[in-house]
Design a protein around this motif. Structure first.
Motif, PDB file in Angstrom:
ATOM      1  N   SER A  48       0.843  -1.188   0.000  1.00 28.73           N
ATOM      2  CA  SER A  48       0.000   0.000   0.000  1.00 28.73           C
ATOM      3  C   SER A  48       0.875   1.232   0.000  1.00 28.73           C
ATOM      4  O   SER A  48       2.072   1.182   0.275  1.00 28.73           O
ATOM      5  N   GLY A  49       0.256   2.344  -0.307  1.00 27.20           N
ATOM      6  CA  GLY A  49       0.958   3.617  -0.273  1.00 27.20           C
ATOM      7  C   GLY A  49       0.187   4.586   0.592  1.00 27.20           C
ATOM      8  O   GLY A  49      -0.412   4.204   1.594  1.00 27.20           O
ATOM      9  N   ARG A  50       0.164   5.837   0.201  1.00 30.14           N
ATOM     10  CA  ARG A  50      -0.600   6.839   0.928  1.00 30.14           C
ATOM     11  C   ARG A  50      -2.081   6.624   0.651  1.00 30.14           C
ATOM     12  O   ARG A  50      -2.493   6.516  -0.512  1.00 30.14           O
ATOM     13  N   ASP A  51      -2.891   6.583   1.689  1.00 29.24           N
ATOM     14  CA  ASP A  51      -4.313   6.325   1.485  1.00 29.24           C
ATOM     15  C   ASP A  51      -5.155   7.585   1.595  1.00 29.24           C
ATOM     16  O   ASP A  51      -6.372   7.513   1.723  1.00 29.24           O
ATOM     17  N   LEU A  52      -4.536   8.758   1.536  1.00 30.52           N
ATOM     18  CA  LEU A  52      -5.280  10.004   1.672  1.00 30.52           C
ATOM     19  C   LEU A  52      -5.005  10.947   0.509  1.00 30.52           C
ATOM     20  O   LEU A  52      -5.937  11.430  -0.131  1.00 30.52           O
ATOM     21  N   TYR A  53      -3.737  11.198   0.219  1.00 33.92           N
ATOM     22  CA  TYR A  53      -3.377  12.088  -0.874  1.00 33.92           C
ATOM     23  C   TYR A  53      -2.740  11.268  -1.998  1.00 33.92           C
ATOM     24  O   TYR A  53      -1.571  10.915  -1.943  1.00 33.92           O
ATOM     25  N   HIS A  54      -3.541  10.964  -3.011  1.00 33.31           N
ATOM     26  CA  HIS A  54      -3.043  10.184  -4.135  1.00 33.31           C
ATOM     27  C   HIS A  54      -2.495  11.112  -5.211  1.00 33.31           C
ATOM     28  O   HIS A  54      -3.057  12.178  -5.486  1.00 33.31           O
ATOM     29  N   HIS A  55      -1.418  10.681  -5.834  1.00 36.67           N
ATOM     30  CA  HIS A  55      -0.817  11.452  -6.919  1.00 36.67           C
ATOM     31  C   HIS A  55      -1.825  11.592  -8.057  1.00 36.67           C
ATOM     32  O   HIS A  55      -2.438  10.610  -8.472  1.00 36.67           O
ATOM     33  N   PRO A  56      -2.031  12.808  -8.574  1.00 33.56           N
ATOM     34  CA  PRO A  56      -3.071  13.002  -9.584  1.00 33.56           C
ATOM     35  C   PRO A  56      -2.726  12.448 -10.956  1.00 33.56           C
ATOM     36  O   PRO A  56      -3.600  12.343 -11.820  1.00 33.56           O
ATOM     37  N   MET A  57      -1.455  12.094 -11.187  1.00 35.85           N
ATOM     38  CA  MET A  57      -1.065  11.545 -12.485  1.00 35.85           C
ATOM     39  C   MET A  57      -0.360  10.208 -12.244  1.00 35.85           C
ATOM     40  O   MET A  57      -0.926   9.305 -11.671  1.00 35.85           O
ATOM     41  N   ASN A  58       0.882  10.111 -12.680  1.00 36.00           N
ATOM     42  CA  ASN A  58       1.672   8.911 -12.446  1.00 36.00           C
ATOM     43  C   ASN A  58       2.743   9.212 -11.415  1.00 36.00           C
ATOM     44  O   ASN A  58       3.508  10.165 -11.578  1.00 36.00           O
ATOM     45  N   VAL A  59       2.824   8.398 -10.364  1.00 45.11           N
ATOM     46  CA  VAL A  59       3.886   8.581  -9.381  1.00 45.11           C
ATOM     47  C   VAL A  59       5.234   8.300 -10.016  1.00 45.11           C
ATOM     48  O   VAL A  59       6.228   8.982  -9.733  1.00 45.11           O
ATOM     49  N   ASN A  60       5.279   7.311 -10.905  1.00 45.53           N
ATOM     50  CA  ASN A  60       6.540   6.857 -11.479  1.00 45.53           C
ATOM     51  C   ASN A  60       6.697   7.275 -12.940  1.00 45.53           C
ATOM     52  O   ASN A  60       5.710   7.595 -13.627  1.00 45.53           O
ATOM     53  N   ARG A  61       7.927   7.267 -13.387  1.00 44.92           N
ATOM     54  CA  ARG A  61       8.199   7.486 -14.803  1.00 44.92           C
ATOM     55  C   ARG A  61       7.430   6.480 -15.644  1.00 44.92           C
ATOM     56  O   ARG A  61       7.355   5.299 -15.291  1.00 44.92           O
ATOM     57  N   THR A  62       6.880   6.919 -16.758  1.00 43.49           N
ATOM     58  CA  THR A  62       6.098   6.004 -17.585  1.00 43.49           C
ATOM     59  C   THR A  62       6.961   4.932 -18.235  1.00 43.49           C
ATOM     60  O   THR A  62       6.445   3.897 -18.658  1.00 43.49           O
ATOM     61  N   ASP A  63       8.267   5.154 -18.291  1.00 45.84           N
ATOM     62  CA  ASP A  63       9.157   4.169 -18.898  1.00 45.84           C
ATOM     63  C   ASP A  63       9.845   3.293 -17.866  1.00 45.84           C
ATOM     64  O   ASP A  63      10.778   2.554 -18.201  1.00 45.84           O
ATOM     65  N   SER A  64       9.391   3.347 -16.587  1.00 44.60           N
ATOM     66  CA  SER A  64      10.120   2.646 -15.532  1.00 44.60           C
ATOM     67  C   SER A  64       9.563   1.257 -15.219  1.00 44.60           C
ATOM     68  O   SER A  64      10.066   0.582 -14.324  1.00 44.60           O
ATOM     69  N   VAL A  65       8.529   0.822 -15.938  1.00 39.46           N
ATOM     70  CA  VAL A  65       7.983  -0.521 -15.723  1.00 39.46           C
ATOM     71  C   VAL A  65       8.905  -1.537 -16.394  1.00 39.46           C
ATOM     72  O   VAL A  65       9.140  -1.460 -17.610  1.00 39.46           O
ATOM     73  N   PRO A  66       9.440  -2.489 -15.654  1.00 41.88           N
ATOM     74  CA  PRO A  66      10.380  -3.449 -16.251  1.00 41.88           C
ATOM     75  C   PRO A  66       9.710  -4.290 -17.335  1.00 41.88           C
ATOM     76  O   PRO A  66       8.568  -4.752 -17.162  1.00 41.88           O
ATOM     77  N   PRO A  67      10.377  -4.497 -18.454  1.00 41.26           N
ATOM     78  CA  PRO A  67       9.783  -5.292 -19.538  1.00 41.26           C
ATOM     79  C   PRO A  67       9.563  -6.746 -19.159  1.00 41.26           C
ATOM     80  O   PRO A  67       8.733  -7.432 -19.770  1.00 41.26           O
ATOM     81  N   ARG A  68      10.282  -7.224 -18.129  1.00 41.32           N
ATOM     82  CA  ARG A  68      10.124  -8.631 -17.732  1.00 41.32           C
ATOM     83  C   ARG A  68       9.073  -8.802 -16.636  1.00 41.32           C
ATOM     84  O   ARG A  68       8.930  -9.886 -16.077  1.00 41.32           O
ATOM     85  N   GLY A  69       8.353  -7.722 -16.327  1.00 39.40           N
ATOM     86  CA  GLY A  69       7.299  -7.802 -15.328  1.00 39.40           C
ATOM     87  C   GLY A  69       7.705  -7.197 -14.000  1.00 39.40           C
ATOM     88  O   GLY A  69       8.884  -6.962 -13.721  1.00 39.40           O
ATOM     89  N   GLY A  70       6.714  -6.963 -13.154  1.00 39.26           N
ATOM     90  CA  GLY A  70       6.967  -6.313 -11.873  1.00 39.26           C
ATOM     91  C   GLY A  70       6.758  -4.816 -11.975  1.00 39.26           C
ATOM     92  O   GLY A  70       6.655  -4.246 -13.071  1.00 39.26           O
ATOM     93  N   GLY A  71       6.696  -4.157 -10.837  1.00 39.37           N
ATOM     94  CA  GLY A  71       6.483  -2.720 -10.816  1.00 39.37           C
ATOM     95  C   GLY A  71       7.773  -1.937 -10.913  1.00 39.37           C
ATOM     96  O   GLY A  71       8.875  -2.489 -10.872  1.00 39.37           O
TER      97      GLY A  71
END
Length: 361
Positions: A48-71
Protein backbone atom coordinates in the motif's frame (compact mmCIF):
# COMPACT_ATOMS: atom_id res chain seq x y z
CA UNK A 1 22.91 13.41 -33.82
CA UNK A 2 24.32 14.85 -30.60
CA UNK A 3 25.42 18.43 -30.46
CA UNK A 4 28.94 19.23 -29.30
CA UNK A 5 27.53 20.70 -26.09
CA UNK A 6 25.54 17.54 -25.34
CA UNK A 7 28.54 15.33 -26.03
CA UNK A 8 30.75 17.50 -23.82
CA UNK A 9 28.18 17.31 -21.02
CA UNK A 10 28.03 13.52 -21.28
CA UNK A 11 31.82 13.18 -21.28
CA UNK A 12 31.96 15.43 -18.22
CA UNK A 13 29.34 13.34 -16.42
CA UNK A 14 31.25 10.13 -17.12
CA UNK A 15 34.22 11.60 -15.30
CA UNK A 16 32.09 12.73 -12.34
CA UNK A 17 31.74 10.14 -9.60
CA UNK A 18 28.16 9.97 -8.34
CA UNK A 19 26.37 8.66 -5.27
CA UNK A 20 22.60 8.73 -5.74
CA UNK A 21 21.09 9.21 -2.27
CA UNK A 22 17.42 8.53 -3.07
CA UNK A 23 16.67 5.42 -5.13
CA UNK A 24 13.31 3.77 -4.51
CA UNK A 25 13.12 0.01 -4.83
CA UNK A 26 10.10 -2.18 -4.22
CA UNK A 27 9.17 -5.86 -3.96
CA UNK A 28 7.77 -7.54 -7.06
CA UNK A 29 4.70 -8.59 -5.10
CA UNK A 30 3.34 -8.71 -1.55
CA UNK A 31 4.43 -12.33 -1.06
CA UNK A 32 8.08 -11.24 -1.19
CA UNK A 33 7.41 -9.38 2.08
CA UNK A 34 4.88 -11.79 3.62
CA UNK A 35 7.42 -14.62 3.64
CA UNK A 36 9.34 -12.78 6.37
CA UNK A 37 6.31 -12.19 8.60
CA UNK A 38 4.72 -14.10 11.47
CA UNK A 39 1.19 -15.46 10.82
CA UNK A 40 -0.50 -12.55 12.64
CA UNK A 41 1.21 -9.91 10.50
CA UNK A 42 1.14 -11.94 7.30
CA UNK A 43 -2.64 -12.16 7.28
CA UNK A 44 -2.94 -8.36 7.51
CA UNK A 45 -0.27 -7.25 5.07
CA UNK A 46 -0.78 -5.83 1.61
CA UNK A 47 1.34 -3.50 -0.49
CA UNK A 48 0.00 0.00 0.00
CA UNK A 49 0.96 3.62 -0.27
CA UNK A 50 -0.60 6.84 0.93
CA UNK A 51 -4.31 6.32 1.48
CA UNK A 52 -5.28 10.00 1.67
CA UNK A 53 -3.38 12.09 -0.87
CA UNK A 54 -3.04 10.18 -4.14
CA UNK A 55 -0.82 11.45 -6.92
CA UNK A 56 -3.07 13.00 -9.58
CA UNK A 57 -1.07 11.54 -12.48
CA UNK A 58 1.67 8.91 -12.45
CA UNK A 59 3.89 8.58 -9.38
CA UNK A 60 6.54 6.86 -11.48
CA UNK A 61 8.20 7.49 -14.80
CA UNK A 62 6.10 6.00 -17.58
CA UNK A 63 9.16 4.17 -18.90
CA UNK A 64 10.12 2.65 -15.53
CA UNK A 65 7.98 -0.52 -15.72
CA UNK A 66 10.38 -3.45 -16.25
CA UNK A 67 9.78 -5.29 -19.54
CA UNK A 68 10.12 -8.63 -17.73
CA UNK A 69 7.30 -7.80 -15.33
CA UNK A 70 6.97 -6.31 -11.87
CA UNK A 71 6.48 -2.72 -10.82
CA UNK A 72 8.86 0.24 -11.10
CA UNK A 73 11.99 -0.24 -9.01
CA UNK A 74 11.49 -4.00 -8.61
CA UNK A 75 13.89 -5.33 -11.28
CA UNK A 76 17.60 -4.84 -10.44
CA UNK A 77 18.78 -5.42 -14.01
CA UNK A 78 16.37 -2.87 -15.44
CA UNK A 79 17.27 -0.39 -12.69
CA UNK A 80 20.92 -0.83 -13.60
CA UNK A 81 20.09 -0.22 -17.24
CA UNK A 82 18.06 2.95 -16.62
CA UNK A 83 20.06 4.46 -13.77
CA UNK A 84 23.36 2.86 -12.78
CA UNK A 85 24.77 2.23 -16.26
CA UNK A 86 23.09 5.18 -17.97
CA UNK A 87 24.63 7.75 -15.63
CA UNK A 88 27.67 5.95 -14.22
CA UNK A 89 26.34 5.81 -10.65
CA UNK A 90 28.97 4.57 -8.20
CA UNK A 91 26.55 3.83 -5.36
CA UNK A 92 22.77 3.87 -5.04
CA UNK A 93 21.34 4.43 -1.57
CA UNK A 94 18.11 2.42 -1.47
CA UNK A 95 14.98 3.78 0.19
CA UNK A 96 12.07 1.32 0.13
CA UNK A 97 8.79 2.87 1.28
CA UNK A 98 6.56 0.62 3.42
CA UNK A 99 4.58 3.64 4.74
CA UNK A 100 4.46 2.16 8.23
CA UNK A 101 4.49 5.37 10.30
CA UNK A 102 0.75 6.01 9.81
CA UNK A 103 -0.21 2.62 11.31
CA UNK A 104 -1.90 2.78 14.74
CA UNK A 105 -0.69 -0.69 15.74
CA UNK A 106 2.93 0.02 16.63
CA UNK A 107 3.91 -3.64 16.90
CA UNK A 108 2.50 -4.39 13.47
CA UNK A 109 4.25 -1.31 12.04
CA UNK A 110 7.58 -2.63 13.27
CA UNK A 111 6.76 -6.09 11.91
CA UNK A 112 6.29 -4.53 8.47
CA UNK A 113 9.65 -2.76 8.74
CA UNK A 114 11.32 -5.93 9.98
CA UNK A 115 10.05 -7.88 6.98
CA UNK A 116 11.21 -5.18 4.57
CA UNK A 117 14.65 -5.19 6.19
CA UNK A 118 14.95 -8.97 5.82
CA UNK A 119 13.82 -8.69 2.20
CA UNK A 120 16.36 -5.94 1.46
CA UNK A 121 19.17 -7.97 3.02
CA UNK A 122 18.34 -11.09 1.02
CA UNK A 123 17.69 -9.43 -2.34
CA UNK A 124 19.04 -5.97 -3.12
CA UNK A 125 21.95 -6.18 -0.70
CA UNK A 126 22.94 -9.79 -1.47
CA UNK A 127 21.43 -11.60 -4.47
CA UNK A 128 21.18 -8.46 -6.61
CA UNK A 129 24.39 -6.82 -5.41
CA UNK A 130 27.19 -8.60 -7.25
CA UNK A 131 28.84 -5.27 -8.08
CA UNK A 132 28.32 -3.81 -4.58
CA UNK A 133 26.59 -0.73 -6.02
CA UNK A 134 23.57 -0.92 -3.70
CA UNK A 135 23.47 0.26 -0.10
CA UNK A 136 20.39 -0.13 2.08
CA UNK A 137 18.40 1.71 4.72
CA UNK A 138 17.25 0.12 7.98
CA UNK A 139 13.52 0.86 8.05
CA UNK A 140 11.90 1.78 11.35
CA UNK A 141 8.54 3.07 12.58
CA UNK A 142 9.09 5.95 14.96
CA UNK A 143 5.82 5.36 16.85
CA UNK A 144 7.59 2.29 18.27
CA UNK A 145 10.96 3.46 19.64
CA UNK A 146 11.64 0.15 21.42
CA UNK A 147 10.98 -1.87 18.29
CA UNK A 148 13.00 0.61 16.23
CA UNK A 149 16.03 0.15 18.47
CA UNK A 150 15.78 -3.62 18.07
CA UNK A 151 15.77 -3.25 14.29
CA UNK A 152 18.83 -1.00 14.43
CA UNK A 153 20.62 -3.47 16.71
CA UNK A 154 19.60 -6.35 14.43
CA UNK A 155 21.08 -4.82 11.26
CA UNK A 156 23.79 -2.39 12.37
CA UNK A 157 26.60 -4.87 11.78
CA UNK A 158 25.46 -5.57 8.21
CA UNK A 159 27.99 -3.78 6.04
CA UNK A 160 25.52 -2.92 3.29
CA UNK A 161 23.06 -1.01 5.51
CA UNK A 162 24.32 2.58 5.77
CA UNK A 163 21.51 4.50 7.48
CA UNK A 164 18.28 4.30 9.46
CA UNK A 165 15.15 5.52 7.65
CA UNK A 166 11.67 6.68 8.60
CA UNK A 167 8.94 8.99 7.26
CA UNK A 168 8.62 12.71 7.85
CA UNK A 169 5.04 11.93 8.90
CA UNK A 170 5.12 11.38 12.68
CA UNK A 171 3.24 11.87 15.94
CA UNK A 172 5.51 14.71 17.10
CA UNK A 173 8.56 16.72 15.95
CA UNK A 174 11.67 14.56 15.97
CA UNK A 175 13.56 16.61 18.51
CA UNK A 176 11.31 15.46 21.35
CA UNK A 177 12.64 13.02 23.91
CA UNK A 178 10.38 10.09 22.97
CA UNK A 179 12.72 9.59 20.01
CA UNK A 180 15.95 9.68 22.02
CA UNK A 181 16.32 5.87 22.21
CA UNK A 182 16.38 5.81 18.40
CA UNK A 183 19.02 8.54 18.23
CA UNK A 184 21.07 6.86 20.92
CA UNK A 185 21.15 3.66 18.89
CA UNK A 186 21.98 5.54 15.67
CA UNK A 187 24.85 7.34 17.37
CA UNK A 188 26.13 4.17 19.04
CA UNK A 189 26.33 2.30 15.74
CA UNK A 190 27.42 5.27 13.65
CA UNK A 191 24.34 5.27 11.44
CA UNK A 192 22.72 8.48 10.15
CA UNK A 193 19.00 8.94 10.81
CA UNK A 194 17.26 9.72 7.49
CA UNK A 195 13.80 11.25 7.14
CA UNK A 196 11.90 10.85 3.86
CA UNK A 197 9.03 13.11 2.87
CA UNK A 198 5.56 11.63 2.96
CA UNK A 199 2.85 10.18 5.20
CA UNK A 200 2.27 13.56 6.86
CA UNK A 201 -1.27 13.86 8.20
CA UNK A 202 -2.07 10.25 7.30
CA UNK A 203 -3.18 7.62 9.79
CA UNK A 204 -1.94 8.55 13.26
CA UNK A 205 0.49 11.18 11.94
CA UNK A 206 0.07 14.88 12.61
CA UNK A 207 -0.50 17.20 9.63
CA UNK A 208 2.12 19.99 9.96
CA UNK A 209 -0.03 22.71 8.38
CA UNK A 210 -2.90 24.48 10.17
CA UNK A 211 -5.37 21.99 8.72
CA UNK A 212 -5.75 19.36 6.05
CA UNK A 213 -5.06 20.61 2.51
CA UNK A 214 -7.72 19.93 -0.11
CA UNK A 215 -5.42 18.92 -2.95
CA UNK A 216 -2.29 16.87 -3.53
CA UNK A 217 -0.51 19.94 -4.92
CA UNK A 218 -0.97 21.72 -1.57
CA UNK A 219 0.05 18.70 0.48
CA UNK A 220 3.19 18.05 -1.60
CA UNK A 221 4.24 21.70 -1.72
CA UNK A 222 4.03 21.92 2.05
CA UNK A 223 6.34 18.96 2.74
CA UNK A 224 8.90 21.66 3.42
CA UNK A 225 6.83 22.78 6.43
CA UNK A 226 7.23 19.32 7.95
CA UNK A 227 10.98 19.43 7.40
CA UNK A 228 11.26 22.87 8.93
CA UNK A 229 9.33 21.65 11.98
CA UNK A 230 11.56 18.61 12.45
CA UNK A 231 14.77 20.57 11.90
CA UNK A 232 13.89 23.39 14.30
CA UNK A 233 12.86 20.79 16.89
CA UNK A 234 16.12 18.87 16.53
CA UNK A 235 18.16 22.06 16.84
CA UNK A 236 16.24 23.75 19.65
CA UNK A 237 15.67 20.66 21.80
CA UNK A 238 19.44 20.16 21.96
CA UNK A 239 19.50 16.76 20.26
CA UNK A 240 22.99 17.40 18.92
CA UNK A 241 24.32 18.39 22.32
CA UNK A 242 22.91 15.18 23.79
CA UNK A 243 24.07 13.09 20.81
CA UNK A 244 27.16 14.90 19.49
CA UNK A 245 27.99 12.28 16.85
CA UNK A 246 24.46 11.96 15.40
CA UNK A 247 23.88 12.79 11.73
CA UNK A 248 20.42 13.48 10.26
CA UNK A 249 19.53 13.35 6.56
CA UNK A 250 16.52 15.25 5.19
CA UNK A 251 15.40 13.49 2.01
CA UNK A 252 13.12 14.91 -0.68
CA UNK A 253 11.87 17.92 1.24
CA UNK A 254 13.36 20.67 -0.90
CA UNK A 255 16.27 22.93 0.03
CA UNK A 256 15.50 26.55 -0.88
CA UNK A 257 13.73 27.17 2.43
CA UNK A 258 16.84 26.46 4.50
CA UNK A 259 18.79 29.76 4.50
CA UNK A 260 15.86 31.97 5.51
CA UNK A 261 14.72 29.51 8.18
CA UNK A 262 18.17 29.50 9.77
CA UNK A 263 18.40 33.29 9.62
CA UNK A 264 15.10 33.54 11.46
CA UNK A 265 16.00 30.83 13.98
CA UNK A 266 19.36 32.42 14.78
CA UNK A 267 17.64 35.76 15.29
CA UNK A 268 15.16 34.14 17.67
CA UNK A 269 18.02 32.48 19.50
CA UNK A 270 19.65 35.85 20.10
CA UNK A 271 16.42 36.98 21.75
CA UNK A 272 15.43 33.84 23.65
CA UNK A 273 18.65 31.93 24.31
CA UNK A 274 17.92 31.85 28.05
CA UNK A 275 15.02 29.51 27.29
CA UNK A 276 17.39 26.92 25.77
CA UNK A 277 20.54 27.07 27.92
CA UNK A 278 21.69 23.64 26.70
CA UNK A 279 22.62 25.11 23.32
CA UNK A 280 26.27 26.10 23.17
CA UNK A 281 26.16 27.55 19.67
CA UNK A 282 23.77 29.38 17.40
CA UNK A 283 21.35 26.87 15.82
CA UNK A 284 22.82 27.38 12.34
CA UNK A 285 26.27 26.41 13.60
CA UNK A 286 25.15 22.82 14.21
CA UNK A 287 24.21 22.30 10.55
CA UNK A 288 27.55 21.39 8.99
CA UNK A 289 28.39 18.89 11.74
CA UNK A 290 25.01 17.16 11.90
CA UNK A 291 22.61 17.79 8.98
CA UNK A 292 22.61 16.71 5.34
CA UNK A 293 19.94 17.34 2.72
CA UNK A 294 19.33 15.62 -0.60
CA UNK A 295 18.87 17.62 -3.77
CA UNK A 296 15.69 16.24 -5.33
CA UNK A 297 13.36 18.07 -5.76
CA UNK A 298 15.67 21.02 -6.25
CA UNK A 299 13.74 24.27 -6.57
CA UNK A 300 14.75 25.88 -9.87
CA UNK A 301 14.42 29.65 -10.29
CA UNK A 302 14.30 31.01 -13.83
CA UNK A 303 17.89 32.18 -13.70
CA UNK A 304 20.65 29.65 -13.04
CA UNK A 305 22.81 32.19 -11.24
CA UNK A 306 20.06 32.57 -8.63
CA UNK A 307 20.11 28.83 -7.97
CA UNK A 308 23.88 28.85 -7.58
CA UNK A 309 23.59 31.76 -5.18
CA UNK A 310 20.97 29.90 -3.15
CA UNK A 311 23.29 26.87 -2.98
CA UNK A 312 26.05 29.12 -1.67
CA UNK A 313 23.73 30.61 0.95
CA UNK A 314 22.72 27.18 2.26
CA UNK A 315 26.33 25.90 2.39
CA UNK A 316 25.49 23.25 -0.22
CA UNK A 317 29.16 22.48 -0.73
CA UNK A 318 29.21 20.89 2.72
CA UNK A 319 25.66 19.68 3.41
CA UNK A 320 23.89 18.86 0.10
CA UNK A 321 23.94 15.39 -1.52
CA UNK A 322 22.73 14.48 -5.00
CA UNK A 323 19.52 12.46 -5.34
CA UNK A 324 17.65 11.41 -8.48
CA UNK A 325 14.44 10.06 -6.85
CA UNK A 326 14.40 7.18 -9.35
CA UNK A 327 11.94 5.86 -10.58
CA UNK A 328 9.52 8.68 -9.79
CA UNK A 329 8.04 10.93 -12.44
CA UNK A 330 10.06 13.97 -11.32
CA UNK A 331 13.35 12.07 -11.58
CA UNK A 332 16.39 14.37 -11.67
CA UNK A 333 18.99 13.34 -14.21
CA UNK A 334 22.56 13.85 -12.99
CA UNK A 335 23.21 15.54 -16.34
CA UNK A 336 20.64 18.28 -15.94
CA UNK A 337 19.76 18.60 -12.24
CA UNK A 338 22.08 21.57 -11.75
CA UNK A 339 23.48 24.41 -13.85
CA UNK A 340 27.23 24.78 -14.16
CA UNK A 341 28.65 24.70 -10.65
CA UNK A 342 32.10 25.46 -9.29
CA UNK A 343 34.16 22.28 -9.55
CA UNK A 344 34.58 21.78 -5.82
CA UNK A 345 30.88 22.33 -5.10
CA UNK A 346 29.88 19.88 -7.83
CA UNK A 347 32.29 17.21 -6.61
CA UNK A 348 31.07 17.49 -3.05
CA UNK A 349 27.36 17.50 -3.93
CA UNK A 350 27.57 14.58 -6.33
CA UNK A 351 30.03 12.41 -4.40
CA UNK A 352 32.14 13.58 -1.48
CA UNK A 353 29.44 14.61 0.99
CA UNK A 354 27.70 11.24 0.70
CA UNK A 355 30.97 9.31 0.63
CA UNK A 356 32.01 10.89 3.91
CA UNK A 357 28.60 10.46 5.54
CA UNK A 358 28.17 6.81 4.60
CA UNK A 359 31.80 5.74 4.85
CA UNK A 360 32.06 4.68 1.20
CA UNK A 361 35.16 4.44 -0.97
Amino acid sequence: MQTLKEETNQNSMRKQRIIDCDVHVAPRNADEIRKYMDPYSRSRFSLSGRDLYHHPMNVNRTDSVPPRGGGPGSDPDFLREQLINEYGIDYAILLPRPFSNPLPNANYATAVCSAYNEWQADTWLRDYNHDQVFRGSILISTQDPEGSVKQIERWAAHSQFVQVLSDSGSRAPYGQKMYYPIFEACEHYGLPFAIHAGADGIGINIQPTIGYPTHYIEWATLHSISYQSHLVSLLVEGVFERFPKLKVVLVEGGVAWLPTLLWRLDQMYERYSEEVPWLRRKPSEYMRDHIRLTSQPIERPDKDRELVRMLELMDAENILMFASDYPHWDFDSPKYAFPKLPDRMRERIFFENARELYGLK
